[in-house]
Design a protein around this motif. Structure first.
Motif, short mmCIF file in Angstrom:
data_model
loop_
_atom_site.label_atom_id
_atom_site.label_comp_id
_atom_site.label_asym_id
_atom_site.label_seq_id
_atom_site.Cartn_x
_atom_site.Cartn_y
_atom_site.Cartn_z
N PHE A 60 32.07 54.00 46.34
CA PHE A 60 31.31 52.76 46.56
C PHE A 60 32.25 51.56 46.60
O PHE A 60 32.19 50.72 47.51
CB PHE A 60 30.29 52.62 45.43
CG PHE A 60 29.49 51.35 45.47
CD1 PHE A 60 28.49 51.19 46.41
CD2 PHE A 60 29.72 50.33 44.57
CE1 PHE A 60 27.74 50.02 46.45
CE2 PHE A 60 28.97 49.17 44.59
CZ PHE A 60 27.98 49.02 45.54
N LEU A 61 33.16 51.50 45.62
CA LEU A 61 34.10 50.38 45.53
C LEU A 61 34.97 50.31 46.77
O LEU A 61 35.17 49.24 47.35
CB LEU A 61 34.95 50.56 44.27
CG LEU A 61 35.69 49.34 43.72
CD1 LEU A 61 34.70 48.23 43.43
CD2 LEU A 61 36.44 49.71 42.46
N ARG A 65 29.12 40.39 48.04
CA ARG A 65 30.17 41.40 47.99
C ARG A 65 30.76 41.47 46.58
O ARG A 65 31.02 42.55 46.06
CB ARG A 65 31.24 41.03 49.01
CG ARG A 65 32.13 42.18 49.37
CD ARG A 65 33.05 41.78 50.50
NE ARG A 65 34.02 42.80 50.79
CZ ARG A 65 35.09 42.58 51.53
NH1 ARG A 65 35.31 41.37 52.04
NH2 ARG A 65 35.94 43.53 51.78
N ILE A 89 31.97 52.81 37.12
CA ILE A 89 33.18 53.52 36.72
C ILE A 89 33.46 53.33 35.22
O ILE A 89 33.77 54.28 34.51
CB ILE A 89 34.38 53.05 37.57
CG1 ILE A 89 34.12 53.37 39.05
CG2 ILE A 89 35.67 53.69 37.10
CD1 ILE A 89 35.09 52.72 40.01
N VAL A 148 24.45 50.73 50.79
CA VAL A 148 25.71 50.04 51.11
C VAL A 148 26.71 51.01 51.73
O VAL A 148 27.40 50.66 52.69
CB VAL A 148 26.28 49.36 49.86
CG1 VAL A 148 27.68 48.85 50.12
CG2 VAL A 148 25.38 48.22 49.44
N GLY A 190 31.40 55.93 42.03
CA GLY A 190 31.75 54.52 41.82
C GLY A 190 32.97 54.13 42.63
O GLY A 190 33.02 53.06 43.25
N LEU A 191 33.98 55.02 42.66
CA LEU A 191 35.19 54.74 43.43
C LEU A 191 34.90 54.70 44.93
O LEU A 191 35.37 53.82 45.63
CB LEU A 191 36.25 55.81 43.14
CG LEU A 191 36.96 55.69 41.79
CD1 LEU A 191 37.84 56.90 41.54
CD2 LEU A 191 37.80 54.41 41.74
N VAL A 236 32.96 49.02 49.71
CA VAL A 236 32.70 47.57 49.64
C VAL A 236 33.98 46.79 49.93
O VAL A 236 33.95 45.75 50.57
CB VAL A 236 32.14 47.19 48.25
CG1 VAL A 236 31.99 45.68 48.14
CG2 VAL A 236 30.79 47.84 48.04
N LEU A 237 35.12 47.32 49.46
CA LEU A 237 36.38 46.60 49.67
C LEU A 237 36.86 46.72 51.11
O LEU A 237 37.34 45.76 51.69
CB LEU A 237 37.46 47.15 48.72
CG LEU A 237 37.23 46.86 47.23
CD1 LEU A 237 38.29 47.55 46.39
CD2 LEU A 237 37.23 45.37 46.96
N LEU A 247 21.03 51.40 45.86
CA LEU A 247 21.89 50.36 46.44
C LEU A 247 23.17 50.98 46.97
O LEU A 247 23.64 50.65 48.07
CB LEU A 247 22.20 49.30 45.38
CG LEU A 247 23.13 48.18 45.83
CD1 LEU A 247 22.39 47.23 46.76
CD2 LEU A 247 23.69 47.41 44.65
N VAL A 248 23.74 51.90 46.20
CA VAL A 248 24.98 52.58 46.62
C VAL A 248 24.76 53.29 47.95
O VAL A 248 25.56 53.16 48.89
CB VAL A 248 25.45 53.57 45.53
CG1 VAL A 248 26.53 54.49 46.06
CG2 VAL A 248 25.95 52.82 44.31
#
Lengths: 296, 335
Positions: B299-300, A102, A113, B258, B296-297, B303-304, B254-255
């Protein structure tokens, strides 16, 4: 092939290895303590280079400040990368300690980003720092002839970083805590040490080394977007070959990869990339933990 | 053990029927550039999901393996520019490319056989980036940075592959076949041993199974899947470049995997569709040039908030099939 040529190629390899060591030692340090694979390490390198340059450019243009512009740029690059690294650890990575995949995914998200925001804010054109006068231009080296002073200086910097890290890890109280954390994190916490705080420090230090490498690397040769991938890849290969979390291993890996890369480019230009991977695969086949790594 | 429960069969068939009818319901742009594209990239993402879900390996080499299949087709294709005019027809090239990808998958498996988890991620990423750098620097075979153009694909029943419907239905056919192949394989003895190895390699080897061989075989199967994806992507893009298999392409796959969720193969296609929708409509949501920041956001946040992706989020919201998902387990192992 003349001796001079062979020595020049080897010296090119060593100066490149010096830069690889500076960047990869930060990566290795972070991995060693926290088992965090920082996929944004290349981005931290770029942040160091770009922020350093944003500070450097106006200072260098001004006659009054141009002599020390480069030193300020070094400090700015280090500070920027360290701050971003600390924010990453505090905001995202610290609380998911132990969930290695993770964490790797989070740092991949951050690197996407960061790369895009650097493009938005600084544009895509390449740039290069001018080294201060004392390091500028060529110098005479026996058997090699004229050689860039700055690239020789790079080797000195890498040795200083290596010795500094060794002293920090082996001769200070903080270093003892970090090494104990590598061996057994839970025991260290049970001894009453604030492990998360040490983790933040180590992440900041590792990120600072990446930012430092960014300014040094962008002084040696022009830098642009996309080079973050190269340095992430190099850091990965260097620590896979050298052994995760080992500073001497990182040095051995960096020298091996740097020298091979330069010799590869001199002898077989199109296939030099492959050589690096042949080394990686060979090391993995014989010693999966890397040359200096400890088995799990 | 049956492959799917009766309810799952019903849902699968309903979704398939909907996908078959879609080209008649949607404008042609949606058929080709959104659904078709999501399907072909979803195949590559599914090869990653298969390894992650049933083997516990997060391999970043799947895009590279798709690229090996793509380059095999491109280098030998009859219509290729600049090095075309080869005698092998497309129908012979496609199996050859898939075989090459299967072989490449096995080789990656061999290289990574002694490593797991985070080391595997690093090694496969290094291999992937290394291959794209190699393709970029090699002029003789791969035509360097520019790559190979004009890979039109075969004619099917007299229609060119470029035809929207030919492309869409062939991709859907391949994706459906591979999807059910994965669901079938994981219920076979091989698949069950693989899941045993994921949960506890030492116990499985104590029973007498060869852990290494099973791991390499699972990588070969993932290579087979990714190879089909690579061939179709090359036809979709009418060619291949080193950039299309580089680190960002790897990260994008991968993105997708996930975002959709690593717990089940269908997650790959859900993720690919979401990714494609964002990619296409980023301009109207945010800013076309800052697409990467947006994705990216997203994805982030995924994941979070939900490490097992949209699929996991959906499961938790609806209570569908309780129990811990595989991906969460893989990620939270060794805490």
């Amino acid at each position: 092939m003349s001796l001079q040529y062979a020595l020049t190629v080897t010296l090119n390899g060593l100066t490149l290895a010096a830069l690889y060591f500076i960047v990869a030692s930060g990566f290795s340090l972070i991995f060693g303590l926290m088992r965090t694979v920082n996929m944004a390490h290349g981005s931290l390198y770029l942040i160091g280079a770009y922020v350093g340059f944003a500070v450097f450019d106006p200072l260098y243009m001004n006659d009054a400040t141009y002599s020390y512009a480069w030193y300020i740029a070094i400090l700015a690059g280090i500070a920027a990368a360290a701050i971003v690294g600390i924010v990453m650890q505090v905001a995202f990575l610290g609380w998911m300690q132990g969930q290695e995949l993770r964490q790797a995914l989070v740092t991949i998200g951050i690197s996407i980003i960061v790369a895009d925001q650097l493009l938005a804010n600084f544009g895509g054109s390449p740039f290069q720092f001018f080294a201060p006068d004392i390091l500028f231009g060529p110098m005479e080296i026996p058997f090699v002839g004229r050689y860039s002073t700055f690239r020789v200086f790079q080797i000195g910097v890498a040795v200083a970083v290596g010795v500094g890290l060794w002293l920090l890890l082996n001769k200070t109280r903080l270093g003892i805590m970090v090494r104990a954390g590598v061996d057994d994190r839970q025991m260290l916490a049970a001894c009453g040490i604030n492990v998360p705080l040490i983790a933040v420090f180590v992440f900041g230090l590792g990120a600072a080394l990446a930012g430092f490498g960014g300014v040094i690397g962008a002084t040696a040769q022009p830098t642009q977007l996309g080079i973050d991938v190269k340095f992430l890849l190099t850091s990965l290969v260097v620590v896979i070959v050298g052994g995760m979390g080992s500073i001497p291993g990182t040095a051995i890996g960096a020298i091996l990869i740097g020298v091979t890369e330069q010799w590869g480019q001199a002898l077989l230009p199109t296939y030099s990339v492959i050589l690096t991977f042949v080394i990686m695969v060979a090391v993995l086949a014989v010693r999966p933990q890397g040359i200096m790594g400890r088995p799990d | 053990m049956p492959m799917l429960s009766r309810l799952q069969w019903a849902i699968s068939l309903a979704v398939l029927a909907l996908l078959l009818a879609l080209p008649f319901l949607l404008p042609s742009f949606w058929t080709g550039n959104i659904m078709g594209r999501a399907i072909v990239y979803g195949i590559v993402a599914m090869s990653l999901t298969f390894l992650a879900s049933y083997g516990g390996f997060i391999s970043l080499a799947q895009t590279m393996i798709a690229g090996i299949a793509g380059y095999t087709v491109a280098v030998l294709a009859p219509t290729a520019i600049p090095l075309g005019n080869h005698w092998l027809p497309y129908w012979a090239l496609i199996p050859l490319a898939v075989a090459a990808a299967t072989f490449a998958g096995a080789v990656v498996g061999l290289i990574a056989v002694r490593t797991r988890e985070i080391y595997l991620l690093m090694i496969t990423l290094a291999l992937a980036v290394g291959f794209s750098l190699f393709a970029q620097s090699n002029i003789d075979w791969f035509n360097g940075y520019e790559g190979i153009r004009n890979i039109l694909g075969p004619d099917i029943f007299g229609y060119p592959f470029r035809n929207l419907y030919v492309f869409y239905y062939s991709s859907l056919l391949v994706a459906t076949a591979l999807y059910f192949l994965v669901l079938y394989v994981v219920k076979t003895p091989f698949g069950l041993v693989l899941q045993g190895i994921r949960d506890n390699p030492r116990r499985v080897s104590a029973i007498g199974f060869n852990v290494g061989v099973h791991r390499v075989a699972s990588f070969a199967l993932a290579g087979f899947i990714a190879g089909w994806g690579g061939v179709l992507i090359t036809f979709y893009n009418i060619g291949i470049t080193p950039g299309s298999i580089g680190i960002w392409a790897t990260v994008n796959v991968l993105v997708m995997a996930v975002i959709g969720g690593l717990g089940h193969p269908i997650g790959a296609f859900i993720g690919a569709l979401v990714y494609t929708l964002f990619d296409t409509f980023a301009a109207t949501i945010y800013d076309r040039d800052r697409f990467n920041t947006l994705i990216g956001l997203v994805f982030l946040v995924i994941v979070l908030v939900s490490p097992d992706g949209l699929l996991g989020l959906f499961r938790r919201l609806t209570g569908w099939r309780t129990g811990r998902s595989v991906a969460t387990e893989t990620m939270e192992e060794k805490t």
